[in-house]
Design a protein around this motif. Structure first.
Motif, mmCIF file in Angstrom:
data_model
loop_
_atom_site.group_PDB
_atom_site.id
_atom_site.type_symbol
_atom_site.label_atom_id
_atom_site.label_comp_id
_atom_site.label_asym_id
_atom_site.label_seq_id
_atom_site.Cartn_x
_atom_site.Cartn_y
_atom_site.Cartn_z
ATOM 1 N N THR A 176 1.326 -8.619 6.017
ATOM 2 C CA THR A 176 2.274 -7.910 6.882
ATOM 3 C C THR A 176 1.900 -6.452 7.097
ATOM 4 N N CYS A 197 -0.734 -5.386 8.146
ATOM 5 C CA CYS A 197 -1.528 -5.330 9.377
ATOM 6 C C CYS A 197 -0.647 -5.217 10.613
ATOM 7 N N GLN A 198 0.637 -5.522 10.447
ATOM 8 C CA GLN A 198 1.559 -5.504 11.574
ATOM 9 C C GLN A 198 2.375 -4.206 11.672
#
Length: 213
Positions: free
Chosen positions: A201, A203-204
């Motif tokens: 997550t 990366c988001q």
């Protein structure tokens, strides 16, 4: 048994420390390691970064910190006579000693200690000649095959998302830096945190502000 790919450049003191510390850091675990030389400068160029030694105050801190880390972990370490230096000859020599692009731990250790023990000039021509004689590479270090291998390693590293060394890759995950060794150990031990959402997550996370270059 898990397999770890250890990405490194002999120019990096953190890579040296991680290499020396790895057996103790993972003691008692079942794993195998392959050693993969890569030109750190190529990663920096790709990502538009300066190396730690290219920023004066960071350079001073880096040398202080690595000497402290070596002291605190009982790892023999001496800064080379000059740093940074051009590591290409050493990277090519290590690759020339292997038939598959992965130098042995003995070769990797020998070259790392050539740089980080004794305080001599890592790039001195006579010392390089003696090191080459000691390792007796099967291939010509300056030959086209070895140069192509090193270039391919750099392209693979960039494709895999490497941005620095040392980087340890296992199961498609990258663990960067000497201080990531405890984290790597917990992963190999099966810590359930790695099965949760945190790894992916991040990366988001939206970028709030981006500096123009």
């Amino acid at each position: 048994m898990k397999h770890i790919t250890f990405w490194f450049d002999f120019i990096s003191p953190y890579a040296y420390l991680a290499f020396e510390r790895l057996p103790a850091a993972l003691q008692g675990l079942s794993y195998s390691v392959s050693y993969k030389p890569v030109l750190f400068a190529a990663l920096l160029k790709h990502h538009g970064q300066l190396g730690p030694a290219e920023i004066a105050s960071k350079r001073d801190w880096t040398y202080r910190q690595v000497l402290w880390l070596a002291h605190s972990h009982g790892i023999p370490m001496d800064l080379p006579a000059a740093h940074p230096f051009n590591p290409l000859a050493l990277l090519r020599l290590a690759l020339a000693c292997s038939d598959d692009g992965h130098p042995s731990r003995y070769v990797t250790e020998t070259v790392f200690r050539h740089v980080w023990r004794g305080g001599a000039d890592a790039a001195d021509a006579q010392r390089l000649q003696a090191l080459t004689a000691q390792l007796a590479p099967a291939l010509v270090p300056d030959g086209a095959e070895v140069k192509a291998r090193l270039k391919a390693h750099g392209e693979e590293a960039i494709a895999r998302g490497l941005f620095g060394v040392p980087a340890l890759a296992v199961d498609g995950k990258l663990f960067w830096g000497f201080d990531a060794l405890p984290m790597l150990r917990r992963y190999l031990e099966g810590d359930e945190w790695f099965d949760g959402p945190a790894w992916d997550t991040v990366c988001q996370l939206p970028v709030g502000l981006s500096r123009s270059r």
